[in-house]
Design a protein around this motif. Sequence first.
Motif, PDB file in Angstrom:
ATOM      1  N   TYR A 272     -53.192  -8.310 -93.783  1.00 13.86           N
ATOM      2  CA  TYR A 272     -53.672  -9.665 -93.517  1.00 13.86           C
ATOM      3  C   TYR A 272     -54.073  -9.766 -92.049  1.00 13.86           C
ATOM      4  O   TYR A 272     -53.269 -10.136 -91.199  1.00 13.86           O
ATOM      5  CB  TYR A 272     -52.576 -10.691 -93.851  1.00 13.86           C
ATOM      6  N   ARG A 273     -55.310  -9.396 -91.822  1.00 12.01           N
ATOM      7  CA  ARG A 273     -55.828  -9.438 -90.461  1.00 12.01           C
ATOM      8  C   ARG A 273     -56.407 -10.825 -90.173  1.00 12.01           C
ATOM      9  O   ARG A 273     -56.910 -11.501 -91.056  1.00 12.01           O
ATOM     10  CB  ARG A 273     -56.904  -8.383 -90.258  1.00 12.01           C
ATOM     11  N   GLY A 274     -56.358 -11.229 -88.932  1.00 13.84           N
ATOM     12  CA  GLY A 274     -56.911 -12.517 -88.556  1.00 13.84           C
ATOM     13  C   GLY A 274     -58.425 -12.495 -88.438  1.00 13.84           C
ATOM     14  O   GLY A 274     -59.029 -11.455 -88.123  1.00 13.84           O
ATOM     15  N   HIS A 275     -59.092 -13.587 -88.686  1.00 14.32           N
ATOM     16  CA  HIS A 275     -60.543 -13.736 -88.611  1.00 14.32           C
ATOM     17  C   HIS A 275     -60.864 -14.955 -87.772  1.00 14.32           C
ATOM     18  O   HIS A 275     -60.106 -15.936 -87.759  1.00 14.32           O
ATOM     19  CB  HIS A 275     -61.159 -13.894 -90.005  1.00 14.32           C
ATOM     20  N   ASP A 276     -61.997 -14.905 -87.140  1.00 18.14           N
ATOM     21  CA  ASP A 276     -62.470 -16.044 -86.360  1.00 18.14           C
ATOM     22  C   ASP A 276     -63.037 -17.100 -87.293  1.00 18.14           C
ATOM     23  O   ASP A 276     -63.852 -16.799 -88.177  1.00 18.14           O
ATOM     24  CB  ASP A 276     -63.552 -15.601 -85.361  1.00 18.14           C
ATOM     25  N   ILE A 277     -62.618 -18.358 -87.122  1.00 18.09           N
ATOM     26  CA  ILE A 277     -63.029 -19.456 -87.994  1.00 18.09           C
ATOM     27  C   ILE A 277     -64.043 -20.300 -87.247  1.00 18.09           C
ATOM     28  O   ILE A 277     -63.765 -20.792 -86.138  1.00 18.09           O
ATOM     29  CB  ILE A 277     -61.821 -20.302 -88.411  1.00 18.09           C
TER      30      ILE A 277
END
Length: 284
Positions: free
Chosen positions: A191-196
């Motif tokens: 579960y990698r973070g993504h730019d929103i």
Amino acid sequence: MAYADRRKSYAETATIKGDRARRVAVPMPQKVKDLENQATRYFGLDKATVKLVHRGQDPLHHDGQLRNVIPGDVVVAHGKRPKGERHQTTHQRDYRGHEFEPAARPQPRQPPKTLPFTGSSHYQDSYPGHDITPQPSPTPRKPSPYVPFNGSSTYQSHYPGHPVEPMATTPPRKPKPTLPFQGNSTYNEAYRGHDITPPPTAPPRKPRPNLPFEGSSTYNRDYPGHEVEVPLPPKPRTAGPRLPFQGNSEYQMNYVDKGVDIPRYMFIEPAMSERSMSLGSSAN
């Protein structure tokens, strides 16, 4: 005879009236003597002075006059009380005390003379007494000398003692240094973070014009309105003549009168005193 057809208890020209509060219902008498006994019983009048007045107007002297007495009539009784007797209640008059002599007490019984027992019992025959020779007391024993125990017991031979060496003490542990976590966990890899990127704001909506409804609904099409004519109020009816009912009801046909006799009772009451009659006339 129906209740509505009964005549009044007193005659219109009654010359004497009784105390209604003390009125007593009695069976229809066969003789004038029966009424005199009732007056003596209930009102405590002297039987020799009792006088009876039917409906407060007609005196009753003989039994033939009782043919004019019907159920519901009142007979007024007046007379004197017996001399030397005070007023008594019904309980005192019906349940008078009687003198009685108590039964004589029995004479005390004399106690029987006691004689000595000279016979022999079965216990004495079975267990006769015997002469007992006392035995000489034993000579006192000398105390034995105290000797210490020098042997060995089974417990001591099976469980000999052993020297116990004390346990070596553990040296204190040095605290481990805390190091930061430099690896990577499975959660961080999966579960990698993504730019929103936030969505653009919507432009303001223009208000719609409020237009009247010009179409037709299913209800208006299926249930159209109709003109209703209001009826005129009816004319007032004139009441016809009232005629008596000359037919026969179902109750009268199914429930025939069996002619049950009403219990035949009349009333007897003591005459009011002159003072009570004057108070009653002034109250009326």
